[in-house]
Each structure stands twice: as C-alpha cells, then as structure tokens.
Design a protein around this motif. Structure first.
Motif, PDB file in Angstrom:
ATOM      1  N   TYR A   1       0.878  -1.047   0.035  1.00 33.29           N
ATOM      2  CA  TYR A   1      -0.254  -0.023   0.019  1.00 33.29           C
ATOM      3  C   TYR A   1       1.050   1.327  -0.119  1.00 33.29           C
ATOM      4  O   TYR A   1       0.412   2.403  -0.592  1.00 33.29           O
ATOM      5  CB  TYR A   1      -1.057  -0.118   1.230  1.00 33.29           C
ATOM      6  CG  TYR A   1      -2.130  -0.816   1.021  1.00 33.29           C
ATOM      7  CD1 TYR A   1      -3.668  -0.129   0.522  1.00 33.29           C
ATOM      8  CD2 TYR A   1      -2.300  -2.178   1.267  1.00 33.29           C
ATOM      9  CE1 TYR A   1      -4.510  -0.767   0.431  1.00 33.29           C
ATOM     10  CE2 TYR A   1      -3.455  -2.956   0.976  1.00 33.29           C
ATOM     11  CZ  TYR A   1      -4.555  -2.285   0.579  1.00 33.29           C
ATOM     12  OH  TYR A   1      -5.702  -3.023   0.304  1.00 33.29           O
TER      13      TYR A   1
ATOM     14  N   LEU B   1       0.742   4.020  -2.709  1.00 28.07           N
ATOM     15  CA  LEU B   1       0.607   5.544  -2.460  1.00 28.07           C
ATOM     16  C   LEU B   1       1.548   6.357  -3.243  1.00 28.07           C
ATOM     17  O   LEU B   1       1.442   7.506  -3.739  1.00 28.07           O
ATOM     18  CB  LEU B   1       0.531   5.586  -0.952  1.00 28.07           C
ATOM     19  CG  LEU B   1       0.169   6.982  -0.306  1.00 28.07           C
ATOM     20  CD1 LEU B   1      -1.010   7.400  -0.708  1.00 28.07           C
ATOM     21  CD2 LEU B   1       0.286   6.923   1.219  1.00 28.07           C
TER      22      LEU B   1
ATOM     23  N   SER C   1       0.979   9.200  -5.682  1.00 27.74           N
ATOM     24  CA  SER C   1       1.350  10.699  -5.403  1.00 27.74           C
ATOM     25  C   SER C   1       2.129  11.505  -6.365  1.00 27.74           C
ATOM     26  O   SER C   1       2.069  12.481  -6.907  1.00 27.74           O
ATOM     27  CB  SER C   1       1.932  10.686  -4.104  1.00 27.74           C
ATOM     28  OG  SER C   1       1.071  10.291  -2.977  1.00 27.74           O
TER      29      SER C   1
END
Length: 381
Positions: free
Chosen positions: A253, A257, A261
């Motif tokens: 995860y 992420l 981003s």
C-alpha cells in the motif's frame, strides 16, 4: 545430745580446704598443679608441662629443648585471660617458677593426708561433760553421746552401741544407697543418650525429607517451565507470521501510495503547461498511466478478527487444584520402591501426569486455528 558446736570448726576447715583446692587447679589439665609451676606475665600460673604443650601447639615449628640449632622465640596465649605471652629462645623454660604456689601445694597435700577421724576427735566432745569424748551411739535416740551420759545422764535407760560399729554400719548403708543412686543415674543417663540419639535421627530424617521434597517440587517447576516455553514459542510463531503478512501489505500500500502521489504531481504540472501542443504531446501517456493506476486492485487486506489471539488461551484451574491437593503418602515406601534424590523416574512420572491433565484442552497443538464458536469466560488466564 547436741554436738553441733564441735562440728562447726571441722566443717569450716573442710570448706577452707575445698576453696584452697579450687585455687590450685591448672586451667589446662584441670588437675592440681604439678611441679614445677611457672608464672606468666599476666600473673596466672600453669604447670610447666601444660605450658609447654600449649606453646608447642601454637608454635609447631619451634625446635625442642636440647636441639643442636639455636631456636628462636615464640608466643602463645594464656588460657585464662587470653593475654599473649612472648617467650625467648628458651621457650617455657625461660619462665619464672612460682615457688610460693609450690610450697602451698606441699602444705595442702600434708594437711589432706591427715586422717579425718583424727581431726574430728579433737573437736567432738560432749557438751554436758566437757572432758568426755563422744564414743558411743544411742540406738533409741539415734544420737552420738559419751559414756557419762549413758551412766548418769539422759541416756542411762537407752540401749547403746560402740560408735565405730554404728559408724561402719551406717557408712555401709550410705555406700549402698550411693551405689543405688549411681546405678539409677547411669540408667537415666542411658535413657537420655538414647533420646538424644532419637532427636539427632529425627533431625537428620527431617533434613533428608526436606531435601527430597525440594527436589520433587523442583522437577515439577522444571516441567511447568518447559511447557510454558513451548506454548510461548507457539504464540510467538503465529504472532511473527501475522505481523510479517500485515507489514508486507503495508509495504504494498505504501508503494502504491507513493506511485500515485508522483503521478498526481506529474498531472498537476501538465495542467499548468501553457502551450497546448506541448500539453497534447504528453497528455495521452499521462491519461493512460492514470487509468492503469486506477485499475490496480488494492482489496487485499487482513480479514476481520485477523489480529485476534484469543485461541491461545488455556485453562489451568484444574491443574492448580491438583497441585493444591498434593499430600504426603499415607504408607511408607518399601525398600524396592524407594527412589533416591537423583533418580529421574519421579520427574518422568510427574511430567506424564501433567501431560495427561493437559489432554482435555488439547494444548499440545497451539498453532493457528479458528476461534471456538462458544467459549466459557471462566478460567481464561
């Protein structure tokens, strides 16, 4: 007939001699001083032989008198006051003799050698007839008296007997009584010795049984510690496996992420591009990356209750109750059944009993397994 007045000087003299004798006892051999008597610097006296024995014991390397080599001095402690006595090369032979004590010993021995009856006859005189010696014994009044008391005095109608005969008879009776008391004392002393031996045996048996009991309980503690170690290892294994799985998902995860981003930052920068041609050159690729990123499935996560570890609970109430009921055996072990303190059979038997008691809870397999549908809240530790 009263002759107590004549006995008083005799008793006083006996007490004086006894007191004098106590002053002439050597503190080493506990007997009367044996000449020569030496006086120590602390003013206490010793037999020279006893002083030499103490000196030799305190100075085992000191050479004996008459040796060819010249010995050095030595020292020892007075047995009466513990004062340290320092000797020169002559040893105890360099101590001064106490001639006064030696003369007193000679006088005491001379006085002690005098016959007791000779001393007594000088004092035992009749109180009523001052010039008459007490030489007969009144059998009815049971009292010594003189001949004039028998002829003219209070004992003229009494039966009398020669004083030496009564003396020998009563002395014989007293000797028999002493022998009887001594025999009784010997029996009592034998009984006391037996009971003291019983006390020692009881103490020894108690000490041995305490040691055996401690070993038995130590073996039980070892079994419990070993089982505790096994169960803790099972819990640790599942704990590590679960934590590693969850941390792996956290890393997945986190990577997603971070990539998302960065893609957002790139998209924002593209939105700020003022030239349409430049924007259109990169927008298609950027839109494709955003579409691919949105299609990535992130549904992998721990199932509900995955963090629960309650299935490792155990019930030890029955084991604790069993331990509380441990008692001594009502029947002593036979010779063939006796087990020494180092025998491992007792520990093996205890371990088998604990393993059998753990069977109802199936605690041998404490690996991951689903939580029971219904579990009692009692006995959960």
């Amino acid at each position: 007939m009263n002759f107590a007045v004549g006995l008083k000087p005799l008793l006083a003299e006996a007490r004086s001699m006894e007191s004098l004798e106590k002053q002439l006892i050597c503190p080493i051999c506990l007997e009367m001083f044996t000449k020569p008597v030496v006086i120590l610097p602390c003013q206490h006296n010793l037999c020279r032989k006893c002083a030499n024995d103490v000196f030799q014991a305190s100075n085992p390397l000191w050479q004996s008198r008459g040796s060819s080599a010249v010995p050095s001095g030595g020292r020892f402690r007075c047995p009466s006051c513990r004062h340290e006595v320092v000797l020169d090369r002559h040893g105890v032979y360099g101590l001064q003799r106490n001639l006064l004590v030696e003369n007193i010993i000679d006088i005491y021995k001379q006085e002690s050698a005098r016959p007791l009856h000779a001393k007594a006859e000088q004092h035992l005189m009749c109180e009523e007839h001052e010039d008459e010696r007490i030489n007969i014994y009144c059998l009815r009044c049971e009292a010594p008296t003189c001949s004039l008391c028998k002829v003219f005095g209070a004992h003229k109608d009494c039966e009398v007997a020669p004083l030496p005969a009564v003396y020998q008879r009563q002395k014989s009776e007293l000797s028999d009584g002493i022998a009887m008391l001594v025999a009784g004392n010997d029996r009592i002393q034998a009984i006391i010795s037996q009971m003291e031996e019983i006390c020692r045996t009881i103490e020894e048996n108690g000490r041995r049984q305490k040691q055996h009991l401690g070993l038995r309980f130590d073996s039980l503690c070892s079994i419990l510690e070993e089982r505790k170690k096994e169960l803790l290892q099972s819990i640790a294994r599942e704990q590590d496996a679960k934590v590693q799985r969850v941390r792996g998902l956290i890393r997945q995860y986190g990577d997603h992420l971070e990539a998302s981003s960065k893609l957002v930052e790139s998209a924002i920068q593209a939105m700020e591009e003022p030239q349409m041609a430049v924007y259109l050159q990169h927008s298609k690729e950027l839109l494709k990356k955003i579409t691919d990123m949105s299609k990535v499935s992130m549904s992998s996560r721990p199932e509900p209750g995955y963090e629960n570890m309650d299935h490792f609970s155990i019930n030890v109430d029955y084991v604790a109750e069993m331990l509380r009921t441990i008692e001594f055996q009502t029947e002593p072990l036979g010779e063939d059944e006796e087990v020494g303190p180092g025998d491992g059979s007792e520990a093996t038997a205890d371990e088998d009993r604990l393993d059998s008691l753990e069977a109802p809870e199936a605690v041998e397999d404490v690996g991951p397994r689903p939580k029971p549908a219904a579990s009692s809240p009692h006995g959960q530790h």
